[in-house]
Scaffold this motif. Sequence first.
Motif, PDB file in Angstrom:
ATOM      1  N   GLU A   1     -31.681  19.813  54.486  1.00  0.00           N
ATOM      2  CA  GLU A   1     -31.644  21.264  54.252  1.00  0.00           C
ATOM      3  C   GLU A   1     -32.543  21.950  55.294  1.00  0.00           C
ATOM      4  OE1 GLU A   1     -32.832  22.363  50.250  1.00  0.00           O
ATOM      5  OE2 GLU A   1     -32.239  24.456  50.520  1.00  0.00           O
TER       6      GLU A   1
ATOM      7  N   GLU B   1     -33.031  27.178  54.453  1.00  0.00           N
ATOM      8  CA  GLU B   1     -32.899  27.242  53.000  1.00  0.00           C
ATOM      9  C   GLU B   1     -31.445  27.446  52.579  1.00  0.00           C
ATOM     10  OE1 GLU B   1     -35.305  29.895  50.594  1.00  0.00           O
ATOM     11  OE2 GLU B   1     -34.584  28.740  48.866  1.00  0.00           O
TER      12      GLU B   1
ATOM     13  N   LEU C   1     -40.048  25.819  54.014  1.00  0.00           N
ATOM     14  CA  LEU C   1     -40.768  25.779  52.728  1.00  0.00           C
ATOM     15  C   LEU C   1     -42.264  26.064  52.955  1.00  0.00           C
ATOM     16  CD1 LEU C   1     -39.889  24.790  49.676  1.00  0.00           C
ATOM     17  CD2 LEU C   1     -41.531  23.004  50.190  1.00  0.00           C
TER      18      LEU C   1
ATOM     19  N   ARG D   1     -42.049  28.788  43.189  1.00  0.00           N
ATOM     20  CA  ARG D   1     -40.603  28.669  43.453  1.00  0.00           C
ATOM     21  C   ARG D   1     -40.219  27.329  44.086  1.00  0.00           C
ATOM     22  NH1 ARG D   1     -37.526  32.876  46.654  1.00  0.00           N
ATOM     23  NH2 ARG D   1     -35.867  31.490  45.949  1.00  0.00           N
ATOM     24  N   THR D   2     -41.216  26.634  44.635  1.00  0.00           N
ATOM     25  CA  THR D   2     -40.928  25.336  45.271  1.00  0.00           C
ATOM     26  C   THR D   2     -40.305  24.357  44.272  1.00  0.00           C
ATOM     27  OG1 THR D   2     -42.524  25.604  47.028  1.00  0.00           O
ATOM     28  CG2 THR D   2     -42.085  23.347  46.359  1.00  0.00           C
TER      29      THR D   2
ATOM     30  N   ARG E   1     -36.633  24.983  44.095  1.00  0.00           N
ATOM     31  CA  ARG E   1     -36.015  24.635  45.386  1.00  0.00           C
ATOM     32  C   ARG E   1     -35.917  23.105  45.528  1.00  0.00           C
ATOM     33  NH1 ARG E   1     -39.536  29.211  48.636  1.00  0.00           N
ATOM     34  NH2 ARG E   1     -37.816  30.623  49.051  1.00  0.00           N
TER      35      ARG E   1
ATOM     36  N   ARG F   1     -33.090  21.854  43.330  1.00  0.00           N
ATOM     37  CA  ARG F   1     -31.762  22.079  43.931  1.00  0.00           C
ATOM     38  C   ARG F   1     -31.473  20.997  44.977  1.00  0.00           C
ATOM     39  NH1 ARG F   1     -31.488  27.557  47.105  1.00  0.00           N
ATOM     40  NH2 ARG F   1     -33.116  26.405  48.202  1.00  0.00           N
TER      41      ARG F   1
END
Length: 413
Positions: A81, A84, A122, A132-133, A136, A139
């Motif tokens: 990835e 993002e 990141l 929020r990490t 992420r 995902r």
Amino acid sequence: MTEPTTFPEGFLWGAASAGHQVEGDNSSSDLWLLEHVAGSIFAEPSGEACDHYRRYASDIELLAGLGLTTFRTSVEWARIEPSEGVFDAAAIAHYRDVLETCHRYGVAPMVTYHHFTSPRWLLADGGWENPRTAERFARFCEVVTRELGDLYEIACTLNEPNLPFLLSALGIGAKPADRQHVPMWANAAAEMGVDPATIAPFQFSATELGYDVKLAAHRMGRDAIKAVRPEIAVGWTLANSDIQGAPGAEDVAAKLRASINGRFLEASRGDDFVGVQTYGRHVFDADGALVHAPDGVPVNQMGDEIYPQGLGSTIREAAAIAGIPVYVTENGLATTDDSQRVRFLEESVEVVAGCLADGVDVRGYVVWTLLDNFEWIFGYGPKFGLVAVDRATQERTPKPSAYRIGELARLYS
Ligand code: BGC
């Protein structure tokens, strides 16, 4: 040596490795940036590493030829990835091929989803101190499991989330408030156009916020993996030092054990296993860690005492607190004298046998590491490999310890 019968059926014998340390050119990762900025604390950049991104097939063939049957490897989030939400099909296909190659050689892969490195994007957005990490990371876990999860049965979410807490007890690592005064952080922040206080790479952030973010990432990552493939065994792997108190300082050690090892082991309770990673012991008194080894004891390449017994304490501590099965997912020695490593491996296997004899549920022993590789801030100096790598030609030469661990695996299987 202890009787072979002490090792249970299906016990895994392997060698570990991690993407950034061997693959080469992991240029979208946060550490690549930190390795290259002015004032970097990294001894040298990772560069082409062991060129394992191209040589993985022969490396896996080599591991299998030694008689090992497990390869702990990691997928690089920064490759899969690189921006993002944008997933790279070629990188995913690459890792499919790595895992299929393992199966072709009769090797069971153990896959780590995060081994220290993160995508640079990141880091630019608060890294491992941004709540929020966690989502992420989850995902990313979901995508990886959907794409590759048919090819492995054991998954490690995060590697050594507790390491920064150990490093901080040893006096290593910058606190958020200090980051603007340290050239590496300040320069990396300037390069990304962010406030240096927000720079929180995985293995350098020893804050309570960082603890919460990692725990949330682990749990959300585990749930994401399980949602796609409930049959995969999921856990995280910890930096399990055998933390001891100098005479009179037992309470100091007990407090450190609780915050560095204990709370992470308690948090492992709902998992399928916990990965134990032990390199020795650290002895503390009221003023901090005692520096290096007492006079006259054998030392490793870094000047630290060689202490294979530490693994026995950490396996027992992990099993007692977490109450779940244990895999030794890393154990090894930095040395240029391979006869030390041969002895260390023999003693460590004996220590594991002792734990099994006491009824501890240990399911595998994985050596750090397959190849002499990039050892983070120490660059290519420390030699942990079972296999030497010529830095000019990339030629691989197995050391006697590589054959010895293969022999032990065969003897005890
Ligand atoms: C890490 C490895 C590292 C090893 C030896 C562990 O902390 O998981 O990436 O190379 O120790 O230093």
